[in-house]
Design an enzyme around this catalytic site. Structure first.
Site, PDB file in Angstrom:
ATOM      1  N   ASP A 187      11.021 -27.847 -16.737  1.00  0.00           N
ATOM      2  CA  ASP A 187      10.011 -27.401 -17.682  1.00  0.00           C
ATOM      3  C   ASP A 187      10.705 -26.784 -18.897  1.00  0.00           C
ATOM      4  OD1 ASP A 187       7.544 -26.794 -18.763  1.00  0.00           O
ATOM      5  OD2 ASP A 187       7.349 -24.902 -17.667  1.00  0.00           O
ATOM      6  N   HIS A 246       6.765 -18.780 -14.761  1.00  0.00           N
ATOM      7  CA  HIS A 246       5.923 -19.439 -13.767  1.00  0.00           C
ATOM      8  C   HIS A 246       5.459 -18.431 -12.723  1.00  0.00           C
ATOM      9  CE1 HIS A 246       8.179 -23.475 -14.681  1.00  0.00           C
ATOM     10  NE2 HIS A 246       7.318 -23.136 -15.620  1.00  0.00           N
ATOM     11  N   SER A 275      11.633 -19.252 -14.731  1.00  0.00           N
ATOM     12  CA  SER A 275      10.938 -19.516 -13.470  1.00  0.00           C
ATOM     13  C   SER A 275      11.682 -18.811 -12.339  1.00  0.00           C
ATOM     14  CB  SER A 275      10.825 -21.026 -13.224  1.00  0.00           C
ATOM     15  OG  SER A 275      10.083 -21.289 -12.051  1.00  0.00           O
ATOM     16  N   THR A 276      12.257 -19.561 -11.414  1.00  0.00           N
ATOM     17  CA  THR A 276      12.948 -18.974 -10.263  1.00  0.00           C
ATOM     18  C   THR A 276      14.059 -18.036 -10.719  1.00  0.00           C
ATOM     19  OG1 THR A 276      12.557 -21.059  -9.117  1.00  0.00           O
ATOM     20  CG2 THR A 276      14.079 -19.505  -8.083  1.00  0.00           C
ATOM     21  N   MET A 311      13.910 -23.541 -11.529  1.00  0.00           N
ATOM     22  CA  MET A 311      14.083 -24.890 -11.008  1.00  0.00           C
ATOM     23  C   MET A 311      13.211 -25.865 -11.792  1.00  0.00           C
ATOM     24  SD  MET A 311      12.103 -24.868  -7.359  1.00  0.00           S
ATOM     25  CE  MET A 311      10.324 -24.978  -7.262  1.00  0.00           C
TER      26      MET A 311
END
Length: 379
Positions: free
Chosen positions: A319, A223, A196-197, A316
């Site tokens: 997940d 994401h 993600s991030t 972050m």
């Protein structure tokens, strides 16, 4: 020792607020975002600029922890301003505010490659008044990315306080993650990566290290919204010289190809007569995300079991944690990115703290670790 894990001593001053600079040419968006952030007890808006040039000046003056940087602005746009901001405020994390358009996606991917930490899709000004999801995501990103800057700023206070404590007392630091022992070394038949991030740059590092060296398919959930995932796949393919594609429903997976879940659709896999196919789903979001890592990991557990290899990179939230549990129960190995090299140690930290990871590696060692697993070598 990880500095961000250090705990305050008794009597230590509380952590300071996250200092944020907002750069956006829209008065409506700039004002609304500023009010949102200023209404939070742990966030302080130190400045607001109307274009990239003013933003560079504000960054030099205020030295913020985090900058929200619009892409499309007059005088100087966000992508042009980004290198200058990175130079004068190297410790500041930058979130690009991007429109959900083809150009917005292309520029955002370039900005992430140029050093931006994350991005947030920006709705139209007319939609902002009721944009509860946008506000939630913005606050979560500001807190996640700003936390490290604040922790680093408080480090000197921690050590100064420790030096005043008699008998050589020190700040207590929680132990690192407990790694899970590998009981068997079956060669994986598929690799599943969640991120993600900070994920685009982490994926670039990993894919480049694996390009041309694998005989199994790789499935990736990053994401991102629609448009962005296709452009990310194209960018990674050009950058790493690997075959990276946005996945499509029913596609037969091929060895050595990297498949990225398309924005707004979960990616799962199925297998029949040794043929692995990709299945895309419009099932409800999980962990506020679609695509999400958890459904991909669950399908990996059902389809490949102990012959799957899972990897969780920077991001972050948590997940991937719930999906990793059935994978690990069936004997699959899981490699997590370490805290030091993660932009945000949320997702990899969750599986590491839960004792589900068989290895916790810096980003530059993850591709070699994957190749070792593929050779049946311990990591």
């Amino acid at each position: 020792m990880s500095l961000s894990r250090a705990q305050p001593l008794t009597g230590q001053a509380p952590a300071r607020k996250i200092r944020v600079l907002v750069i956006d040419d829209s008065a409506v968006i700039r004002g609304l975002v500023t009010r949102w952030l200023s209404g939070e007890a742990d966030i302080e808006v130190v400045g607001a600029a109307v274009n990239g040039k003013d933003g560079v000046d504000h960054a030099e003056k205020f030295k913020p922890d985090l900058i929200i940087l619009d892409i499309e602005m007059p005088v100087m746009d966000g992508v042009t301003a980004l290198p200058a901001i990175r130079k004068i405020a190297p410790n500041a994390r930058v979130i690009m505010a991007s429109t959900l358009t083809q150009r917005g996606a292309e520029v955002t991917i370039k900005a992430l490659a140029a050093g931006a930490s994350d991005y947030i899709p920006k709705p139209d000004a007319s939609q902002l008044a009721g944009a509860a999801d946008y506000k939630r995501d913005l606050l979560a990103k500001v807190r996640s990315l700003g936390a490290r800057a604040v922790s680093a700023a408080n480090l000197s206070q921690i050590y100064s306080a420790a030096s005043l404590v008699s008998s050589g007392a020190r700040a207590k630091v929680p132990p690192g993650p407990t790694l899970r022992a590998v009981t068997q070394k079956l060669v994986p038949e598929a690799i599943f990566i969640g991120s993600s991030t900070g994920g685009p740059e982490a994926l670039s590092e990993v894919i480049e290290g694996l390009a041309g060296k694998l005989r199994v398919p790789v499935f990736i959930t990053q994401h991102m919204p629609p448009l962005f995932t296709k452009i990310l796949a194209d960018h990674l393919s050009k950058q790493t010289k690997a075959s990276v594609v946005e996945a499509s429903d029913g596609l037969q997976a091929q060895p050595g190809v990297f498949y990225i879940a398309p924005g707004d659709r979960h990616l799962t896999v199925s297998r029949h007569l040794n043929v692995t196919r990709i299945n895309l789903s419009d099932a409800p979001p999980e962990n506020f995300c679609r695509p999400a890592v958890d459904p991909m990991f669950r399908s990996a557990a059902e389809t490949f079991g102990e012959k799957a290899l899972a990897v969780i990179l920077t991001g972050m939230g948590q997940d991937g944690l719930l999906g990793a549990k059935p994978l690990v129960t069936k004997g699959a190995q899981l490699i997590a990115q370490d805290e030091e090299t993660s932009v945000v140690w949320g997702m990899p930290g969750a599986v590491a703290r839960a004792g589900l990871a068989t290895a916790c590696k810096p980003i530059q060692e993850i591709a070699p670790a994957i190749l070792n697993v593929m050779r049946g070598v311990s990591v």
